[in-house]
Design an enzyme around this catalytic site. Sequence first.
Site: not given
Length: 648
Positions: A282, A369, A397
């Site tokens: 990253k 979630e 979700r």
Amino acid sequence: MAKILDQIESSHDVKRLGLEELEKLCHEIREEIISTVSRNGGHLSSNLGVVELTVALHCVFDLSKDKLIWDVGHQSYAHKLLTGRRDRFHTLRQYEGVSGFPKREESPYDVFDSGHSGTSISSALGIAEARRQKGEEGRVIALIGDGSMTAGLAFEGLNQAGHIDRDLIVVLNDNEMSISPNVGALSSYLNRLMTGQFVNRFRDDMRAFLETLPGIGKSVLRFAKQAEESLKGLLMPGLLFEELGFKYIGPIDGHRLDYLIETFQNIKKWRGPMLVHVVTKKGRGYQPAELDPIRFHGVSPFVLETGEPRSDQAGHPPTFTEVFGETLCRLAKEDERLIAITAAMQNGTGLERFSREFPSRFYDIGIAEQHAVSFAAGLALEGMKPVVAIYSTFLQRAYDQIHQDVCLQNLPVVFALDRGGIVGEDGPTHQGLFDFSYLRPIPNLIVMAPKDEDEFRHMIKTAIDCSRPVAFRYPRGKGVGVRMDGALHSIPIGKGEVLREGEDLVILAIGSTVYPALQAAERLEGEGIHTAVINSRFLKPLDGDLICHWAQTTGRVLTVEENVLQGGFGSAVLEVLQEKNVSPVEVKRLGIPDLFVEHGPQSLLRSKYGIDEDGIVREAEEIVGKRREAFTYPKRKASFSKTLLHQE
């Protein structure tokens, strides 16, 4: 000297370049991404990490025919630069500019609109199966990050793809794992060797030969397979994917273009489901992002030379997210039963400090979630006080778990919905404009929204002290700048507050619309329109007596909310007026119409949809002007006996 990037108009232009030119192209792409995001804000770390991977995919595959599906899609900036949007890339995440996520209406190279994680494998498999049914050629590639792999949906897609044995390439972009130089180099070499045509043809021929040996063929073949798996297990973490029916290739250095191109060229004509494990870093190519990839995941405009926020981004008042994190830490010191849960958004939800101060009471459960909510339900059953902090758009979700696992059992779980309302530049996949509507119908659930950061602190305490399920939503961005009370106190459940009195009109506001309503009332006073303003605070339960009293007193009601109108706050007000038989009352609702709100600055979008001060003034002038032209109501007593309700 002319840039190579300036010569790229489509994916086909990438294929003409040699390796040295491709590496220079990667450097130019990084420069363009860093420069643009420093001005506009956006997702930086993830995009810098996939530059070589993106270029390799465009180099090997024909993406006008082959289909590339991005998971989440916040790492697709290089892809946009290579597919005809270079000249408009400076408008990234600006109103009517290039979206920060894949968008089908932008380009035929954007195959699937995405903004939530875990969807790529399932949607790619659907595309692959449809093409098989139609007899169409072309490969389908799903590019998914290791974070998205924590989503259960990703494994549901893997499970079916392996079961039905369809042609599908899944590229796993792993930017968390570290590979030691020796193992990484050896593994990359072996995998490039093992994906070559000779080795695979030899393996297939040997399998066919062993199967023909009478008596011992199957046993030898089984032994050979076990030996191959043992070697893979020693060098590669791919056995799980092999068990799911995928041919595993990797891990591969995601910043070596030659490795990537050779591997993709080798597997391009393979059949069946494959998973290519690519390891990237990253923030690669920009030191501040490499050193702090989490902060630069989603970043506001910053100084290019240092990576520090621009001066106009710093300073007080604190953001609502910061207030949430600070208040939760304060309350956790007073109650050891308080637990914080988030779904891969530790920083985004302001829980970094909580995770440091109370590590044993903090859970980042990944992009899961549904699990977060059911996990919280189990904690609540055993007497804990779980707080589930998830962005409004992502909590959608877990709707079934909120309904079945928490509210049906009336468990004291607290839902902290960050980014409620218009979020701005992240666009339609991230706008938190539906939570009022999707939470309001669920029995047992209390729903509230603060007008400012101080009231927010008291709401957090109210929620934690409550013995029922509670949800509060709060906006993205800074607070109003009000003075903070020293002590925290609970707010009476279901009670609004009168901020201003008036006899011509009552504005019922909630959350982020309260202060614009107050400002509008001040302007209306100058026009001789005496306006009452109610901070409703609670969407559910509504303060029905207060609302009906002021509706009856003024005869004119204007509701304002930063939510879709269908099923939201205004609808709740209409319902309570009808239930109480309040009449005759003229009602006008302000909110978001039946559409998906595009990306752009929060202030611009609030203005466009009429939920700012100017929009409230316009609607108030209209409702009062029309009523005055028609007839004048006599002063009335609070009586709820009549049945007529007129809605504008």
